[in-house]
Design a protein around this motif. Structure first.
Motif, PDB file in Angstrom:
ATOM      1  N   GLN A 157       0.777  -1.235   0.071  1.00 14.68           N
ATOM      2  CA  GLN A 157      -0.138   0.118   0.215  1.00 14.68           C
ATOM      3  C   GLN A 157       0.827   1.203   0.037  1.00 14.68           C
ATOM      4  O   GLN A 157       0.726   2.052  -0.622  1.00 14.68           O
ATOM      5  CB  GLN A 157      -1.067  -0.052   1.192  1.00 14.68           C
ATOM      6  CG  GLN A 157      -1.778   1.071   1.534  1.00 14.68           C
ATOM      7  CD  GLN A 157      -1.212   2.165   2.531  1.00 14.68           C
ATOM      8  OE1 GLN A 157      -0.913   1.847   3.491  1.00 14.68           O
ATOM      9  NE2 GLN A 157      -1.483   3.293   2.063  1.00 14.68           N
ATOM     10  N   LEU A 158       1.864   1.114   0.942  1.00 13.95           N
ATOM     11  CA  LEU A 158       2.779   2.468   0.954  1.00 13.95           C
ATOM     12  C   LEU A 158       3.586   2.720  -0.390  1.00 13.95           C
ATOM     13  O   LEU A 158       3.691   3.667  -1.013  1.00 13.95           O
ATOM     14  CB  LEU A 158       3.776   2.262   2.115  1.00 13.95           C
ATOM     15  CG  LEU A 158       3.364   2.451   3.447  1.00 13.95           C
ATOM     16  CD1 LEU A 158       4.310   1.923   4.558  1.00 13.95           C
ATOM     17  CD2 LEU A 158       2.807   3.874   3.675  1.00 13.95           C
ATOM     18  N   ALA A 159       4.098   1.362  -0.952  1.00 15.50           N
ATOM     19  CA  ALA A 159       4.682   1.425  -2.390  1.00 15.50           C
ATOM     20  C   ALA A 159       3.598   2.072  -3.433  1.00 15.50           C
ATOM     21  O   ALA A 159       4.303   2.983  -4.052  1.00 15.50           O
ATOM     22  CB  ALA A 159       5.197   0.183  -2.794  1.00 15.50           C
ATOM     23  N   ALA A 160       2.350   1.561  -3.483  1.00 13.60           N
ATOM     24  CA  ALA A 160       1.536   2.045  -4.388  1.00 13.60           C
ATOM     25  C   ALA A 160       1.325   3.628  -4.112  1.00 13.60           C
ATOM     26  O   ALA A 160       1.341   4.239  -5.172  1.00 13.60           O
ATOM     27  CB  ALA A 160       0.292   1.342  -4.473  1.00 13.60           C
ATOM     28  N   ASP A 161       0.971   4.073  -3.105  1.00 13.77           N
ATOM     29  CA  ASP A 161       0.548   5.411  -2.510  1.00 13.77           C
ATOM     30  C   ASP A 161       1.544   6.363  -2.782  1.00 13.77           C
ATOM     31  O   ASP A 161       1.466   7.557  -3.071  1.00 13.77           O
ATOM     32  CB  ASP A 161       0.082   5.578  -1.382  1.00 13.77           C
ATOM     33  CG  ASP A 161      -1.323   4.718  -1.151  1.00 13.77           C
ATOM     34  OD1 ASP A 161      -1.961   4.288  -2.225  1.00 13.77           O
ATOM     35  OD2 ASP A 161      -1.888   4.880  -0.025  1.00 13.77           O
ATOM     36  N   LEU A 164       6.333   4.504  -5.714  1.00 12.13           N
ATOM     37  CA  LEU A 164       7.791   4.179  -5.568  1.00 12.13           C
ATOM     38  C   LEU A 164       8.155   3.643  -6.938  1.00 12.13           C
ATOM     39  O   LEU A 164       7.603   2.924  -7.560  1.00 12.13           O
ATOM     40  CB  LEU A 164       7.837   3.142  -4.385  1.00 12.13           C
ATOM     41  CG  LEU A 164       9.359   2.878  -4.258  1.00 12.13           C
ATOM     42  CD1 LEU A 164       9.910   3.624  -3.177  1.00 12.13           C
ATOM     43  CD2 LEU A 164       9.514   1.692  -3.392  1.00 12.13           C
ATOM     44  N   ASP A 165       9.289   4.093  -6.935  1.00 13.50           N
ATOM     45  CA  ASP A 165       9.983   3.717  -8.500  1.00 13.50           C
ATOM     46  C   ASP A 165      11.347   3.137  -8.088  1.00 13.50           C
ATOM     47  O   ASP A 165      12.381   4.033  -7.965  1.00 13.50           O
ATOM     48  CB  ASP A 165      10.283   4.967  -9.231  1.00 13.50           C
ATOM     49  CG  ASP A 165      10.976   4.367 -10.767  1.00 13.50           C
ATOM     50  OD1 ASP A 165      10.797   3.189 -11.078  1.00 13.50           O
ATOM     51  OD2 ASP A 165      11.649   5.310 -11.156  1.00 13.50           O
ATOM     52  N   GLY A 166      11.143   1.863  -7.567  1.00 11.30           N
ATOM     53  CA  GLY A 166      12.548   1.138  -7.157  1.00 11.30           C
ATOM     54  C   GLY A 166      12.161  -0.193  -6.479  1.00 11.30           C
ATOM     55  O   GLY A 166      11.186  -0.852  -6.731  1.00 11.30           O
ATOM     56  N   ALA A 167      12.528  -0.052  -5.029  1.00 11.40           N
ATOM     57  CA  ALA A 167      12.534  -1.474  -4.351  1.00 11.40           C
ATOM     58  C   ALA A 167      11.710  -1.197  -3.023  1.00 11.40           C
ATOM     59  O   ALA A 167      12.421  -0.384  -1.946  1.00 11.40           O
ATOM     60  CB  ALA A 167      13.556  -1.943  -3.993  1.00 11.40           C
ATOM     61  N   PRO A 168      10.633  -1.588  -2.565  1.00 15.30           N
ATOM     62  CA  PRO A 168       9.993  -1.502  -1.414  1.00 15.30           C
ATOM     63  C   PRO A 168      10.317  -2.927  -0.824  1.00 15.30           C
ATOM     64  O   PRO A 168      10.514  -3.943  -1.313  1.00 15.30           O
ATOM     65  CB  PRO A 168       8.281  -1.698  -1.748  1.00 15.30           C
ATOM     66  CG  PRO A 168       8.347  -2.335  -3.061  1.00 15.30           C
ATOM     67  CD  PRO A 168       9.665  -2.105  -3.895  1.00 15.30           C
ATOM     68  N   ILE A 169      10.975  -2.655   0.359  1.00 20.50           N
ATOM     69  CA  ILE A 169      11.436  -3.757   1.306  1.00 20.50           C
ATOM     70  C   ILE A 169      10.566  -3.828   2.619  1.00 20.50           C
ATOM     71  O   ILE A 169      10.519  -2.792   3.564  1.00 20.50           O
ATOM     72  CB  ILE A 169      12.835  -3.714   1.649  1.00 20.50           C
ATOM     73  CG1 ILE A 169      13.601  -3.395   0.208  1.00 20.50           C
ATOM     74  CG2 ILE A 169      13.575  -4.555   2.316  1.00 20.50           C
ATOM     75  CD1 ILE A 169      15.340  -3.087   0.451  1.00 20.50           C
ATOM     76  N   LEU A 170      10.380  -5.014   3.066  1.00 18.03           N
ATOM     77  CA  LEU A 170       9.713  -5.315   4.272  1.00 18.03           C
ATOM     78  C   LEU A 170      10.580  -6.012   5.296  1.00 18.03           C
ATOM     79  O   LEU A 170      11.099  -7.029   4.785  1.00 18.03           O
ATOM     80  CB  LEU A 170       8.503  -6.098   4.432  1.00 18.03           C
ATOM     81  CG  LEU A 170       7.716  -6.781   5.617  1.00 18.03           C
ATOM     82  CD1 LEU A 170       7.254  -5.634   6.403  1.00 18.03           C
ATOM     83  CD2 LEU A 170       6.680  -7.735   5.094  1.00 18.03           C
ATOM     84  N   TRP A 171      10.750  -5.219   6.414  1.00 18.00           N
ATOM     85  CA  TRP A 171      11.509  -6.350   7.778  1.00 18.00           C
ATOM     86  C   TRP A 171      10.378  -6.579   8.468  1.00 18.00           C
ATOM     87  O   TRP A 171       9.639  -5.878   9.133  1.00 18.00           O
ATOM     88  CB  TRP A 171      12.239  -5.425   8.187  1.00 18.00           C
ATOM     89  CG  TRP A 171      12.879  -6.100   9.818  1.00 18.00           C
ATOM     90  CD1 TRP A 171      12.663  -5.785  10.836  1.00 18.00           C
ATOM     91  CD2 TRP A 171      13.470  -7.338   9.801  1.00 18.00           C
ATOM     92  NE1 TRP A 171      13.048  -6.548  11.865  1.00 18.00           N
ATOM     93  CE2 TRP A 171      13.665  -7.724  11.112  1.00 18.00           C
ATOM     94  CE3 TRP A 171      14.240  -8.176   8.873  1.00 18.00           C
ATOM     95  CZ2 TRP A 171      14.343  -8.754  11.509  1.00 18.00           C
ATOM     96  CZ3 TRP A 171      14.831  -9.457   9.109  1.00 18.00           C
ATOM     97  CH2 TRP A 171      14.936  -9.534  10.624  1.00 18.00           C
ATOM     98  N   SER A 172      10.055  -8.115   8.592  1.00 18.80           N
ATOM     99  CA  SER A 172       9.053  -8.459   9.333  1.00 18.80           C
ATOM    100  C   SER A 172       9.617  -9.561  10.514  1.00 18.80           C
ATOM    101  O   SER A 172       9.960 -10.621  10.454  1.00 18.80           O
ATOM    102  CB  SER A 172       8.198  -9.237   8.547  1.00 18.80           C
ATOM    103  OG  SER A 172       6.851  -9.739   9.287  1.00 18.80           O
ATOM    104  N   TRP A 173       9.689  -8.834  11.769  1.00 16.48           N
ATOM    105  CA  TRP A 173       9.855  -9.604  12.883  1.00 16.48           C
ATOM    106  C   TRP A 173       8.614 -10.557  13.486  1.00 16.48           C
ATOM    107  O   TRP A 173       7.564 -10.340  12.885  1.00 16.48           O
ATOM    108  CB  TRP A 173      10.279  -8.809  14.121  1.00 16.48           C
ATOM    109  CG  TRP A 173       9.508  -7.638  14.418  1.00 16.48           C
ATOM    110  CD1 TRP A 173       9.156  -6.280  13.892  1.00 16.48           C
ATOM    111  CD2 TRP A 173       8.690  -7.297  15.512  1.00 16.48           C
ATOM    112  NE1 TRP A 173       8.426  -5.335  14.370  1.00 16.48           N
ATOM    113  CE2 TRP A 173       7.823  -6.332  15.409  1.00 16.48           C
ATOM    114  CE3 TRP A 173       8.318  -8.434  16.575  1.00 16.48           C
ATOM    115  CZ2 TRP A 173       6.769  -5.943  16.463  1.00 16.48           C
ATOM    116  CZ3 TRP A 173       7.208  -7.990  17.608  1.00 16.48           C
ATOM    117  CH2 TRP A 173       6.710  -6.925  17.476  1.00 16.48           C
TER     118      TRP A 173
END
Length: 195
Positions: A157-161, A164-173
């Motif tokens: 959602q953040l990448a779409a809103d 973003l032109d590149g790489a969205p990365i998630l760190w999930s603990w």
């Protein structure tokens, strides 16, 4: 008496035989052109790193649970509906009597693909950034009470809103993903393993 005059039809009936010399052959009407509908959602690929343990359950939604596992990397694909307000993250809800995810209306985690090693993962992230025009990257770290699925949806959602032109990365603990698990999540978040 002269024989009756039979007028030739303008168009040959099916099975009437070959056209006479100089006549145009009769062809069937071409099928109507059906234009493909414009998709109403986008597929957003995100990168992830997680210390969550795999559940062993089938499907992307249940791929990772809330227990601690070894560090893993990978990509996930999220279906993002186009017809929504910025900041909205619609999902099926019993309150709206929507029991099945619909890509036209809901965010859906459709695919989770682990990557075998860190070097391959970083190479894929680098390739995505190198192939983009603005060379953008962001890393999203979720908070308490969040499942892997929920964190993936929010990252997409953040990448779409943000377009973003590149790489969205998630760190999930390894958050347990439940309100009643707040203290367990607090211990996980403060763990030396997350430092």
């Amino acid at each position: 008496p002269p024989p009756p005059v039979v007028e030739e039809p303008d168009v040959l009936e099916p099975g009437a035989g070959a056209p006479e010399e100089g006549e145009q052959p009769v062809t069937a009407e071409p099928p109507p052109v059906v234009e493909a509908e414009e998709p109403t959602f986008d597929l957003v690929e995100i990168f992830y790193a997680t210390s969550r343990k795999r559940t062993g359950k089938p499907g992307a939604v249940n791929f990772y649970g809330g227990k601690r596992g070894s560090l893993e990397y990978g990509t996930a694909v999220v279906s993002v509906p186009r017809d929504r307000e910025i900041g909205e993250l619609p999902t099926p809800s019993i309150w709206t009597l929507e029991f099945r995810p619909d890509p036209d209306k809901h965010f859906i985690l459709t695919e989770v693909t682990p990557v075998t090693d860190r070097r391959t993962f970083l190479g894929a992230v680098s390739a995505r950034v190198a192939g983009s025009e603005r060379k953008e990257v962001f890393v999203f770290i979720h908070g308490f009470n969040t499942t892997f699925e929920g964190a993936s949806l929010r990252t997409a959602q953040l990448a779409a809103d943000l377009r973003l032109d590149g790489a969205p990365i998630l760190w999930s603990w390894p958050s347990a993903g439940g309100v009643l698990s707040y203290w367990k999540d607090a211990r996980e978040a403060e763990s030396a393993a997350e430092a």
